[in-house]
Scaffold this active site. Structure first.
Site, PDB file in Angstrom:
ATOM      1  N   GLU A  62      -7.532  14.247  -0.569  1.00 24.87           N
ATOM      2  CA  GLU A  62      -8.574  13.417  -1.188  1.00 24.87           C
ATOM      3  C   GLU A  62      -8.752  13.818  -2.653  1.00 24.87           C
ATOM      4  O   GLU A  62      -8.874  12.964  -3.541  1.00 24.87           O
ATOM      5  CB  GLU A  62      -9.897  13.579  -0.436  1.00 24.87           C
ATOM      6  N   GLY A  79     -12.129   9.047   6.871  1.00 25.86           N
ATOM      7  CA  GLY A  79     -13.403   9.210   7.591  1.00 25.86           C
ATOM      8  C   GLY A  79     -13.903   7.885   8.123  1.00 25.86           C
ATOM      9  O   GLY A  79     -13.270   6.835   7.931  1.00 25.86           O
ATOM     10  N   GLY A 139     -15.629   8.167   1.293  1.00 24.96           N
ATOM     11  CA  GLY A 139     -16.955   8.617   1.730  1.00 24.96           C
ATOM     12  C   GLY A 139     -17.255  10.026   1.244  1.00 24.96           C
ATOM     13  O   GLY A 139     -16.503  10.606   0.447  1.00 24.96           O
TER      14      GLY A 139
END
Ligand code: 5RP
Length: 220
Positions: free
Chosen positions: A103, A29, A82
């Site tokens: 992630e 991101g 993030g």
């Protein structure tokens, strides 16, 4: 300070959590990109990185940072990424960039999860940001029916294919009172790869960018 400056401030603050001589897990991101650019300045002091997406892998390699396959890594002291939303208990919604599954995998291996976010991401209750769900394409219609039965509005992310070759369904209009329970329930739906609630494995610390500087938050 602009939102971009706040992202850069938290990205730089996250360098304090990088362990010298070790591998660092790197998220995906715009905030993670700021972190990658900051990490490049100390690349000679780390062994390398594990990437949570192809985009992140390319950016790391573009800076000359060695990227390891997660399967070859036995020790990962920290993962830095993030979030789309984070609450006071360090539960998050992630996956706005569609990288939620990788992630979550990298976060599961890491000893410490450091969330980096600008102040707009801190919310009292998760759910205003549409919840991403990664879905096996042949199960799309059935998963949409199951998600609709939870009270939200599922919408297939148009033209988007994940790094794993799957769809993202964004679930809109949910107020998530019990993030860990919903995370577990959604993962029971056949054909769901994973969902963007990170509550069963929350962040350990959040570096939050505000007009008064970077605040260090832990679960309360
Ligand atoms: C990508 C993510 C990102 O961490 C999340 O979308 C936040 O992105 P940004 O830093 O650009 O606001 O989960 O899948």
């Amino acid at each position: 300070m602009t939102q971009d400056e706040l992202k850069q401030a938290v990205a730089r603050a996250a360098l304090d959590y990088v362990v010298e001589g070790k591998i660092v897990g790197v998220g995906t991101g715009s905030t993670a990109n700021c972190f990658i650019d900051a990490l490049a300045e100390i690349k000679d002091r780390i062994a390398g990185a594990v990437a949570s997406s192809e985009a992140t892998r390319k950016r790391l390699e573009g800076h000359g940072i060695r990227v390891f396959d997660l399967n070859d890594v036995t020790e990962l002291p920290v993962y830095i990424d993030g979030a789309d939303e984070i609450n006071a208990r360090m539960h998050m919604i992630k996956g706005g960039g569609g990288a939620l599954t990788r992630e979550k995998i990298v976060a599961a291996v890491a000893e410490k999860f450091v969330c980096i976010a600008d102040g707009s991401k801190l919310v009292p209750v998760l759910g205003k940001f549409p919840l991403p769900v990664e879905a096996i394409p042949m199960a799309r219609a059935q998963i949409m029916r199951e998600l609709a039965s939870l009270g939200g509005t599922p919408v297939v992310r148009d033209g988007f294919v994940t790094d794993n070759g799957n769809l993202i369904i964004d679930l809109k209009g949910l107020e998530i009172a019990d993030p860990a329970a919903l995370e577990t329930r959604l993962n029971q739906i056949v054909g769901v790869v994973t969902n963007g609630i990170f509550a069963c494995r929350p962040a350990d610390v959040c570096l939050l960018g505000t007009g008064e500087g970077v605040k260090i938050l832990t679960a309360s």
